[in-house]
Motif scaffolding. Structure first.
Motif, PDB file in Angstrom:
ATOM      1  N   GLY A  30       2.086   9.096  -6.106  1.00  0.00           N
ATOM      2  CA  GLY A  30       2.680  10.424  -5.945  1.00  0.00           C
ATOM      3  C   GLY A  30       3.697  10.741  -7.035  1.00  0.00           C
ATOM      4  N   ILE A  31       4.465   9.733  -7.435  1.00  0.00           N
ATOM      5  CA  ILE A  31       5.464   9.938  -8.487  1.00  0.00           C
ATOM      6  C   ILE A  31       4.772  10.216  -9.823  1.00  0.00           C
ATOM      7  N   VAL A  32       3.736   9.440 -10.117  1.00  0.00           N
ATOM      8  CA  VAL A  32       3.037   9.572 -11.396  1.00  0.00           C
ATOM      9  C   VAL A  32       2.291  10.900 -11.485  1.00  0.00           C
ATOM     10  N   THR A  33       1.722  11.363 -10.392  1.00  0.00           N
ATOM     11  CA  THR A  33       0.929  12.592 -10.413  1.00  0.00           C
ATOM     12  C   THR A  33       1.754  13.841 -10.083  1.00  0.00           C
ATOM     13  N   MET A  34       3.040  13.689  -9.880  1.00  0.00           N
ATOM     14  CA  MET A  34       3.900  14.816  -9.523  1.00  0.00           C
ATOM     15  C   MET A  34       4.060  15.773 -10.697  1.00  0.00           C
ATOM     16  N   PHE A  37      14.439   9.135  -6.413  1.00  0.00           N
ATOM     17  CA  PHE A  37      14.625   8.494  -5.104  1.00  0.00           C
ATOM     18  C   PHE A  37      13.330   7.902  -4.548  1.00  0.00           C
ATOM     19  N   PRO A  38      12.183   8.580  -4.700  1.00  0.00           N
ATOM     20  CA  PRO A  38      10.948   7.904  -4.285  1.00  0.00           C
ATOM     21  C   PRO A  38      10.684   6.622  -5.083  1.00  0.00           C
ATOM     22  N   ALA A  39      11.086   6.599  -6.357  1.00  0.00           N
ATOM     23  CA  ALA A  39      10.909   5.381  -7.161  1.00  0.00           C
ATOM     24  C   ALA A  39      11.773   4.250  -6.626  1.00  0.00           C
ATOM     25  N   ILE A  40      12.994   4.570  -6.222  1.00  0.00           N
ATOM     26  CA  ILE A  40      13.872   3.553  -5.634  1.00  0.00           C
ATOM     27  C   ILE A  40      13.243   2.998  -4.355  1.00  0.00           C
ATOM     28  N   ILE A  41      12.700   3.879  -3.539  1.00  0.00           N
ATOM     29  CA  ILE A  41      12.065   3.448  -2.289  1.00  0.00           C
ATOM     30  C   ILE A  41      10.828   2.600  -2.582  1.00  0.00           C
ATOM     31  N   ALA A  42      10.011   3.009  -3.560  1.00  0.00           N
ATOM     32  CA  ALA A  42       8.801   2.251  -3.903  1.00  0.00           C
ATOM     33  C   ALA A  42       9.166   0.863  -4.422  1.00  0.00           C
ATOM     34  N   VAL A  43      10.189   0.774  -5.262  1.00  0.00           N
ATOM     35  CA  VAL A  43      10.621  -0.530  -5.777  1.00  0.00           C
ATOM     36  C   VAL A  43      11.171  -1.384  -4.636  1.00  0.00           C
ATOM     37  N   GLY A  44      11.942  -0.784  -3.737  1.00  0.00           N
ATOM     38  CA  GLY A  44      12.465  -1.523  -2.587  1.00  0.00           C
ATOM     39  C   GLY A  44      11.353  -2.039  -1.692  1.00  0.00           C
ATOM     40  N   LEU A  45      10.355  -1.205  -1.435  1.00  0.00           N
ATOM     41  CA  LEU A  45       9.218  -1.640  -0.610  1.00  0.00           C
ATOM     42  C   LEU A  45       8.472  -2.794  -1.273  1.00  0.00           C
ATOM     43  N   LEU A  51       0.827  -1.208   0.000  1.00  0.00           N
ATOM     44  CA  LEU A  51       0.000   0.000   0.000  1.00  0.00           C
ATOM     45  C   LEU A  51       0.859   1.254   0.000  1.00  0.00           C
ATOM     46  N   PHE A  52       1.907   1.259   0.810  1.00  0.00           N
ATOM     47  CA  PHE A  52       2.789   2.422   0.858  1.00  0.00           C
ATOM     48  C   PHE A  52       3.550   2.579  -0.456  1.00  0.00           C
ATOM     49  N   ALA A  53       3.991   1.470  -1.049  1.00  0.00           N
ATOM     50  CA  ALA A  53       4.665   1.527  -2.350  1.00  0.00           C
ATOM     51  C   ALA A  53       3.706   2.068  -3.410  1.00  0.00           C
ATOM     52  N   GLY A  54       2.452   1.658  -3.351  1.00  0.00           N
ATOM     53  CA  GLY A  54       1.453   2.179  -4.281  1.00  0.00           C
ATOM     54  C   GLY A  54       1.208   3.663  -4.077  1.00  0.00           C
ATOM     55  N   TYR A  55       1.175   4.088  -2.826  1.00  0.00           N
ATOM     56  CA  TYR A  55       1.014   5.504  -2.515  1.00  0.00           C
ATOM     57  C   TYR A  55       2.173   6.314  -3.087  1.00  0.00           C
ATOM     58  N   LEU A  56       3.394   5.820  -2.904  1.00  0.00           N
ATOM     59  CA  LEU A  56       4.557   6.508  -3.466  1.00  0.00           C
ATOM     60  C   LEU A  56       4.501   6.539  -4.988  1.00  0.00           C
ATOM     61  N   THR A  57       4.119   5.432  -5.588  1.00  0.00           N
ATOM     62  CA  THR A  57       4.028   5.365  -7.041  1.00  0.00           C
ATOM     63  C   THR A  57       2.980   6.345  -7.557  1.00  0.00           C
TER      64      THR A  57
END
Length: 189
Positions: free
Chosen positions: A45-49, A63-71, A37-43
Motif C-alpha cells: 500500500g505504501i509503495v503503490t500510494m 506512519f504506515p512504514a513505522i507500523i510495517a517495520v514494527g510488525l 503478511l500484514f506488513a507486506g500488505y502495508l508495504t
C-alpha cells in the motif's frame, strides 16, 4: 478401531510417526506468518500510494512504514522464539518420559472464539471504513479486539475505542494535516 483409538494409526498410514514438536513449531509460526503478511500488505500500500507532488516529510507513508517495520520486527522475534523453543525441546539428553511431560506442558489450545473476534474485527474494519469512517470503524475494531482478549465490559471498551479513534482522527487532521475517512459522519474536517 478408529484413528482416535490408535494414536499411531495416522502415522502408520504415512509411514512415519507424527512429530508433535514439528506440529508445535508450525502452530507457533502461524502468528508470525500473519504479521508478515500484514506488513507486506502495508508495504504494498505504501509503495503503490499516490503521493501528491511537493509533499513534505513525514508524508502519508511515514506512519504506515513505522507500523510495517514494527510488525516485521515482531514477526522476526516470534520466529526466533519459536525456533529456539523447538531446538531446546529436541535435546537428546532428555528421556522419553520427560519429553512427553514437556510436550504436555507446552501443549496449549487455540482459543478459536477469541481469534474469530479479532479476525472478524479486522475484516469488518476493512469493509466498514469507507462507509462508516475512521471514528466509528476504528472504535468498533477496538471493541472487537478487546472482546477477543476477554474484556467483558462491552460499553466501556466501546467508549474507550470511540474516544481513542476520535483523538487519532483529530491528531491526524490537526497535527499532520491528513484527513482520515469521515464516512457517514461527514463533518468535513
Amino acid at each position: 478401531m478408529s484413528f482416535r483409538d490408535n494414536a499411531t494409526a495416522l502415522s502408520a498410514t504415512m509411514g512415519r510417526r507424527v512429530d508433535l514438536a514439528r506440529r508445535a513449531l508450525v502452530r507457533d509460526l502461524v502468528m508470525p506468518a500473519l504479521l508478515l503478511l500484514f506488513a507486506g500488505y502495508l508495504t504494498y500500500g505504501i509503495v503503490t500510494m499516490d503521493i501528491p507532488p511537493g509533499t513534505t516529510f513525514p508524508g502519508p507513508g511515514f506512519f504506515p512504514a513505522i507500523i510495517a517495520v514494527g510488525l516485521a520486527l515482531f514477526a522476526a522475534l516470534l520466529i526466533v522464539r519459536a525456533l529456539r523453543a523447538e531446538r531446546g525441546g529436541s535435546g537428546e539428553a532428555q528421556t522419553d518420559k520427560s519429553q512427553e511431560e514437556d510436550a504436555t506442558a507446552r501443549r496449549s489450545g487455540v482459543d478459536w472464539r477469541s481469534l474469530a473476534w479479532v479476525v472478524a474485527g479486522f475484516a469488518a474494519f476493512i469493509v466498514l471504513l469507507p462507509l462508516l469512517g475512521w471514528i466509528i470503524a476504528a472504535g468498533l475494531l477496538f471493541w472487537a479486539i478487546a472482546r477477543g482478549f476477554g474484556e467483558r465490559r462491552h460499553l466501556m471498551s466501546l467508549v474507550v475505542g470511540l474516544t481513542t479513534s476520535s483523538l487519532a482522527y483529530i491528531a491526524f487532521d490537526m497535527l499532520l494535516g491528513m484527513s482520515l475517512p469521515s464516512g457517514i459522519l461527514g463533518w468535513g474536517f
